[in-house]
Design an enzyme around this catalytic site. Structure first.
Site, short mmCIF file in Angstrom:
data_model
loop_
_atom_site.label_atom_id
_atom_site.label_comp_id
_atom_site.label_asym_id
_atom_site.label_seq_id
_atom_site.Cartn_x
_atom_site.Cartn_y
_atom_site.Cartn_z
N LEU A 501 40.04 42.48 27.12
CA LEU A 501 38.91 41.58 26.87
C LEU A 501 38.07 41.39 28.12
O LEU A 501 36.88 41.14 28.06
CB LEU A 501 39.42 40.22 26.40
CG LEU A 501 40.15 40.20 25.06
CD1 LEU A 501 40.79 38.84 24.84
CD2 LEU A 501 39.19 40.53 23.94
N GLY A 503 38.31 41.44 32.83
CA GLY A 503 39.13 41.52 34.03
C GLY A 503 38.47 40.69 35.10
O GLY A 503 37.26 40.62 35.15
N GLY A 507 43.42 39.13 37.53
CA GLY A 507 44.14 39.93 36.57
C GLY A 507 43.33 40.12 35.31
O GLY A 507 42.31 39.48 35.09
N ASP A 624 36.27 27.97 40.49
CA ASP A 624 35.72 29.27 40.13
C ASP A 624 34.87 29.17 38.87
O ASP A 624 35.07 29.92 37.91
CB ASP A 624 36.87 30.28 39.96
CG ASP A 624 36.39 31.72 39.98
OD1 ASP A 624 35.26 31.97 40.44
OD2 ASP A 624 37.15 32.60 39.52
#
Ligand SMILES: *[C@@H]1O[C@H](CO)[C@@H](O)[C@H](O)[C@H]1NC(C)=O
Ligand SMILES: *[C@@H]1O[C@H](CO)[C@@H](O)[C@H](O)[C@H]1NC(C)=O
Ligand SMILES: *[C@@H]1O[C@H](CO)[C@@H](O)[C@H](O)[C@H]1NC(C)=O
Ligand SMILES: *[C@@H]1O[C@H](CO)[C@@H](O)[C@H](O)[C@H]1NC(C)=O
Ligand SMILES: *[C@@H]1O[C@H](CO)[C@@H](O)[C@H](O)[C@H]1NC(C)=O
Ligand SMILES: *[C@@H]1O[C@H](CO)[C@@H](O)[C@H](O)[C@H]1NC(C)=O
Ligand SMILES: *[C@@H]1O[C@H](CO)[C@@H](O)[C@H](O)[C@H]1NC(C)=O
Ligand SMILES: *[C@@H]1O[C@H](CO)[C@@H](O)[C@H](O)[C@H]1NC(C)=O
Length: 832
Positions: A501, A503, A507, A624
């Site tokens: 889906l 990256g 990960g 983030d």
């Protein structure tokens, strides 16, 4: 008076110090030695020393020094760097024959190496991290660890150049994550007062430039100017010269480290998020580190891990690669037979790479065809390239170092293709499409195979965990449960991780389905987790308890050795970026997010973040925020993903933040100036994202001639009295917008990206403004945005904060999110 770590449980990792500080000793003397799990703790409780085992699979022990109070064990000095101890119970650090020595049984592994001393000695661990061996009576220092630094340059350490012997002291990187013995990278001072970083003691790949006594900076490190945390000084006389630094405020925990990556890094500890913030590093790009990926390894600054092997090659030592030492590079899967025929030897084209160093130029002008046949004919030719501009051949017959992947739209103007000699059997089969894709498969396959070795080592742990978690559920504090999955189950659920889906830095995410309730899941396979098992579980359970309609729900996890996966609800509409930044084809035009929906997404995201900041038990800073981390459910309801990962990912988090392309644009200035990070850092990133919701494009767009930076344009329009605010809107919306909402969104975004944290609103205020409950005043122009534009948009690290107030540390007082939220929100309310 010793702190015995009999119980090395996570309890002690989490709540260090305060519990057992009272019984610590800081001195090894004639009648006190260090062995087993005993440690020394410096008198102020800052540093601790004792045996430790680096990494997660190593059974080697070393005498090391780390910060006593930090939740992550961060080793700053190692005594026996290349002579590990295998049994710490039979080993002892003690004073013997006028030295501090480390013995395993009868074997001498390490010594301070002094020659003459008759009087009794003692070794004291000081609060600045210096271990000092002194005469018991006179207290004169005979030896100190500050004179023998490892990979870490603590405040107060001097890395010297001895003018009489012409010798330099060196800071040397570790070999790999589990081996502190000296690695290939070192930093030293040279005669010209410049520090330089060398590969294998010979090849220089970075220099600080000479010390400039006038401006008190190194010539090539202009960012030293905007420092207000450190006191830098340079000393030079007839016998020696050195640079050193101290921290003005001793509450700031900071270190300079020559990392495994070959970069020199300045990090500061952020206590509220419990991680090291990397705010300065050189060389800034990983791939500028000489020979980082070894021979034939391809370095790519935009991917994690940075190194990969070309198709048909594999890491020479998979174990080293797993431990983040790539220096051995890659080797061909099938060794070359010295043969001339095209049927056995072929050339793999690697387009878009920076050609490796040290080519041998072949004389005479030749076309591509001739280059190829020349190389084919010569058995020592490993690779060739043809330089179009001069119509010449380049060939390589030895190491192929510093091969670097360039972006397709690279500006280096170097689009030569590099041809690598391979056995025909290793060539990509004709059917397989682009080499990039198949390479990835090879890497993943290689990594899986290679980690088998590591897995074997941790198998005992895994087995015990599987047995222990048979019931496959952990109960969270609120009584609900978090499922524990086995790796196998997730492998089945995701059809062996076949449907990717997305990256990110931490990960890849794969789609999967659970049979038990036929629901869809998203499985995130975490990479580079440096945490111990227990700490990982504790963090995951904490994340699991955080639930809100605007946060992605964590359903469970898997933790088997170094396989760490998180299982989330599947969000059928993917991430926000995929809807905002699609290329405008006729087909996709229909699915453009309408204004109402965008506004709801902005509001929902703000609510999710406000919940993280204010209403969880501990304030969680996301760290983030970007469109990639905002997920949309089947009704396009926004849900913030990846929260709590900062702590989970630990030490490499900020490295990933600052190295991945695209992410930097969302980072608040405080990330790179080294001050504390508060929830206001999320507010900044949120503001950046809000601009993108308005414009439907990335804030920074680099067309060939110039950099367009949307927030700057937007701020200008918002601040102009009769500014045409509609002009900021995504043209795909064709003017269909609630103009009041648009104004509000632009203003609040502009408030969010203020340089001063105190000027930015709290997330809860953003919610109120967007709801229309709170009025919003015209914002001031965000200054660093201006600087960013003037600096080309790409030089975030060099951003000079032009205003005097930003320099003034008295105004820059960091607020711990909990205690200050009232004061800073008051301040903001006045502004808003
Ligand atoms: C042990 O060391 C302490 C402090 O150095 C000293 O006071 C004490 O007398 C020593 N004990 C013996 C038995 O040597
Ligand atoms: C070392 O000693 C501790 C207790 O003092 C014991 O639990 C441990 O098993 C010992 N380790 C070895 C390798 O003998
Ligand atoms: C580093 O240099 C030494 C000689 O100084 C050499 O023997 C060694 O092979 C070099 N290491 C690498 C990785 O090239
Ligand atoms: C900065 O460091 C130098 C040298 O160590 C010292 O002399 C000076 O007093 C320090 N300045 C401040 C403001 O601490
Ligand atoms: C390349 O050069 C060789 C000899 O100089 C010539 O025979 C050949 O036709 C050239 N090939 C191309 C594609 O220009
Ligand atoms: C083969 O290549 C090596 C290295 O480039 C060169 O030194 C040698 O002369 C070449 N041999 C022939 C026969 O061209
Ligand atoms: C790169 O390659 C393209 C097509 O292959 C060519 O048109 C262009 O001139 C090349 N650019 C440089 C700088 O060599
Ligand atoms: C360092 O101390 C200053 C002054 O107390 C503070 O403003 C700043 O946030 C601290 N930095 C870090 C990284 O803790």
């Amino acid at each position: 008076m010793v702190s015995f770590f009999f119980t090395l449980s996570s309890f002690f990792f989490f709540f260090p110090l305060s519990i057992h500080v009272s019984s610590a000793v800081d001195t090894i003397s004639a009648n006190f030695t260090l062995s087993c799990d005993q440690t020394l703790v410096s008198s102020g409780g800052t540093f601790e020393m004792g045996f430790f085992a680096p990494g997660t699979t190593s059974s080697n022990f070393y005498i090391g020094m780390w910060y006593h109070q930090l939740s992550q064990q961060t080793v700053v000095w190692v005594a026996n760097r290349d002579k590990p101890v295998s049994d710490k119970n039979t080993s002892v650090l003690k004073i013997s024959n006028g030295n501090l020595v480390l013995l395993e049984g009868e074997t001498l592994l390490w010594s301070t190496g002094l020659t003459s001393s008759s009087s009794p000695l003692k070794a004291v661990l000081l609060d600045d991290g210096n271990l000092v061996l002194t005469d018991e009576y006179s207290n004169s220092a005979l030896w100190q660890s500050f004179d023998h630094p490892g990979d870490t340059w603590l405040p107060g350490v001097k890395i010297r150049f001895d003018k009489r012997t012409k010798k330099s002291q060196r800071l040397t990187s570790w070999k790999n994550v589990e081996d502190p013995s000296p690695g290939l990278f070192s930093l030293e001072l040279d005669e010209s007062t410049a520090y330089k970083i060398l590969w294998n003691g010979t090849t220089q790949y970075w220099t600080s430039g000479a010390w400039n006594g006038q401006s008190k900076i190194f010539d090539l490190v202009p960012e030293m100017r905007r420092n207000y945390i450190y006191n830098f000084s340079f000393f030079s006389d007839a016998t020696e010269s050195y640079f050193t630094y101290t921290v003005y405020n001793h509450a700031n925990v900071s270190r300079l480290t020559l990392d495994l990556s070959g970069q020199i890094k300045q990090l500061s500890w952020l206590d509220n998020v419990k991680l090291w913030n990397l705010f300065w590093s050189q060389p800034r790009q990983q791939c500028k580190v000489y020979a980082y990926c070894g021979s034939f390894g391809i370095c790519n600054d935009e991917s994690q891990p940075f190194c990969r092997c070309p198709h048909g090659l594999r890491p020479k030592s998979q174990r080293d690669w797993d431990l983040q030492d790539y220096s051995a590079g890659c080797v061909r899967k099938t060794e070359l037979q010295c043969s001339r025929g095209d049927d056995v030897i072929q050339f793999l084209p690697l387009p878009n790479v920076k050609l490796p160093d040290k080519s041998e130029e072949v004389s005479g002008t030749k076309n591509l065809t001739v280059c190829r046949s020349d190389c084919l004919r010569n058995c020592s030719c490993e690779a060739y390239a043809h330089v179009e501009s001069s119509n010449r051949c380049l060939v390589w017959s030895k190491d192929v170092l510093n091969l670097r992947q360039l972006e397709e739209d690279n500006s280096e103007g170097n689009n030569n293709t590099f041809y690598l000699r391979l056995s025909a059997s290793d060539m990509p089969s004709a059917g397989s499409s682009s080499s990039g894709k198949s390479n990835k498969a090879v890497i993943v396959g290689g990594a899986v195979l290679g980690s088998l070795g590591v897995i074997a080592l941790v198998i005992l742990v895994v087995v015990s965990l599987i047995l222990r978690y048979r019931r496959r559920q952990v109960t969270k504090s609120d009584g609900s449960t978090l499922a524990v999955f086995s790796y196998r189950e997730l492998q089945n659920a995701t059809k062996n991780f076949s449907e990717k889906l997305g990256g990110g830095g931490f990960g890849s995410v794969f789609k999967g389905g659970l049979q038990e309730d036929s629901s869809d899941i998203a499985v995130k396979r975490l990479e580079g987790i440096s945490q111990g098992e227990k700490q990982f579980r504790t963090e995951v359970v904490t994340i699991g308890t955080i639930q809100h309609v605007n946060l992605v729900r964590l359903r469970g996890f898997c933790s088997e050795g170094n396989k760490k996966l998180l299982v989330y609800d599947y969000m059928s509409n993917g991430s926000l970026d995929s809807h905002l930044f699609t290329n405008q084809t006729a087909e996709e035009k229909k699915t453009v997010l309408g204004w109402k929906l965008r506004y709801q997404i902005a509001l929902g995201t703000a609510r999710g973040l406000a919940y993280l900041h204010d209403e969880c038990r501990d304030c969680i800073i996301h760290c983030d925020i970007k469109p990639e981390n905002i997920l949309l459910d089947s009704e396009f309801g926004p849900k913030v993903g990846d929260f709590g990962l900062a702590k989970l990912v630990g030490r490499d988090f900020s490295r990933v933040l600052t190295t991945m392309r695209g992410t930097r644009g969302y980072l608040a200035p405080e990330w790179i100036s080294g001050v504390a990070i508060t929830a206001k850092a999320d507010v900044y990133s949120y503001g950046m994202m809000l601009f993108e919701l308005v414009s439907g494009r990335r804030n920074t767009e680099q067309s060939s001639e110039r950099v367009r930076f949307f927030p700057c344009l937007a701020a200008t329009v918002v601040l102009t009295e009769d500014g045409d605010i509609r002009s900021l809107l995504d043209p795909r919306l064709e003017g269909e917008v609630d103009i009041e909402e648009l104004k509000r969104a632009c203003k609040v975004a502009c408030w969010c990206i203020q340089d001063e944290e105190g000027h930015r609103p709290a997330m809860s205020q953003v919610v109120q403004i967007l709801e229309g409950v709170l009025e919003v005043n015209p914002p001031p122009f965000p200054r660093s945005i201006q600087a960013l534009v003037e600096n080309d948009g790409s030089m975030v690290f060099f951003t000079e904060f032009s205003s005097s107030s930003t320099h003034d540390s008295s105004q820059k007082q960091s607020h711990s999110p909990s205690s200050s939220s009232s004061s800073s929100s008051k301040k903001t309310t006045e502004n808003v």
